[in-house]
Design an enzyme around this catalytic site. Sequence first.
Site, PDB file in Angstrom:
ATOM      1  N   THR A 235     -18.253 120.003  -3.108  1.00 38.67           N
ATOM      2  CA  THR A 235     -19.324 119.030  -2.877  1.00 38.67           C
ATOM      3  C   THR A 235     -19.984 119.315  -1.535  1.00 38.67           C
ATOM      4  OG1 THR A 235     -18.189 117.324  -4.080  1.00 38.67           O
ATOM      5  CG2 THR A 235     -19.692 116.567  -2.363  1.00 38.67           C
TER       6      THR A 235
ATOM      7  N   GLY B  44     -11.852 113.241  -5.354  1.00 40.91           N
ATOM      8  CA  GLY B  44     -12.578 111.997  -5.133  1.00 40.91           C
ATOM      9  C   GLY B  44     -11.758 110.748  -5.341  1.00 40.91           C
TER      10      GLY B  44
END
Length: 330
Positions: free
Chosen positions: A189, A243
């Site tokens: 990310t 996450g």
Amino acid sequence: MKRRNFLKNASLTGLGLAVAPAIASCETDDKKVKKSTGKTVVPVVVATWRFHNATKAAWEVLEKGGTSIDAIEAGCRVEEADLKNTTVGNGGAPDRDGNVTLDACIMSKDGGYGAVVCMENIAHPISVARKVMEETPHVLLAGKGAEQFAVEQGFKRENLLTEASKKAWEKWKVKSEYKPIINIENHDTIGMLAIDKNGDISGGCTTSGMAYKMAGRVGDSAIIGSGLFIDNAIGGATATGMGEEVLKTVGSYLIVELMRQGRTPQEACEEGVKRIVASNPNYQNFQVGYVALNKQGEYGCYCIHGGFGISKFQEGKQTYIDSKAYTKKG
Ligand code: ASP
């Protein structure tokens, strides 16, 4: 509906430079709260991983005197457009059903926040997130609604699944095992933090999420306080990696709050990682990396396992900083 904030910018003190605004406005009882240092802050951008093209694009905006929010959008868009990057935007790895679903958020100096989650067919979720922030009464749009809003705003629908990603997914389907791998591309990310010549900080975070995730899965990246948090009085933090673990510890918010209490960005990132490690004995099997930047322009980064690092651009110079890691401590 527009909800732009017309707050006046702080006055400039020189080309490309500004005096950091007082952070004493953030009143807390904690004696460790740093009062205004009156120090000069030089514009800077930092981002997760080796996203050098992205920090370069953001730097070019800052160098010309642009705002940190424009720098963030420009930088993040570079990775979203890169078809070879299978973790962000167009060309991102799909979910287990073969659909590319994107999460992104942006935060401004005024405390503005806009986000999209699980959005398909639109190549630049960071720009859609900004539109959510600036053009709607909401902060987060999901799935079909996000896509519909994007199209209404002039974004074009396109197929985000490249031939290469499709082939990799078809290969994955043979065993269909969901096994995120540490530091392999499915952790890449882009989280970005930037300070402009006014001394104002903004941030963005954009991802295609974990490769071969369940349909509908949303990670930390677009969720305020988890994948990203900005407080223009203190600084900002952003995350990459597993996450679910960042969400459970509200990692980026935690790091900014620790900086508010007087920790350096480095100390705050280390504490953020330690909270995850302390609450999950399985930490050997996943990665999380944080980067933080305070209003004085000091940065820090930390991760669970080695291999993570950050790209920084300041005063026309790009550097890569290899992050210290929890499992490598002496
Ligand atoms: N944090 C992202 C997510 O969980 C993935 C990553 O950083 O690679 O969706």
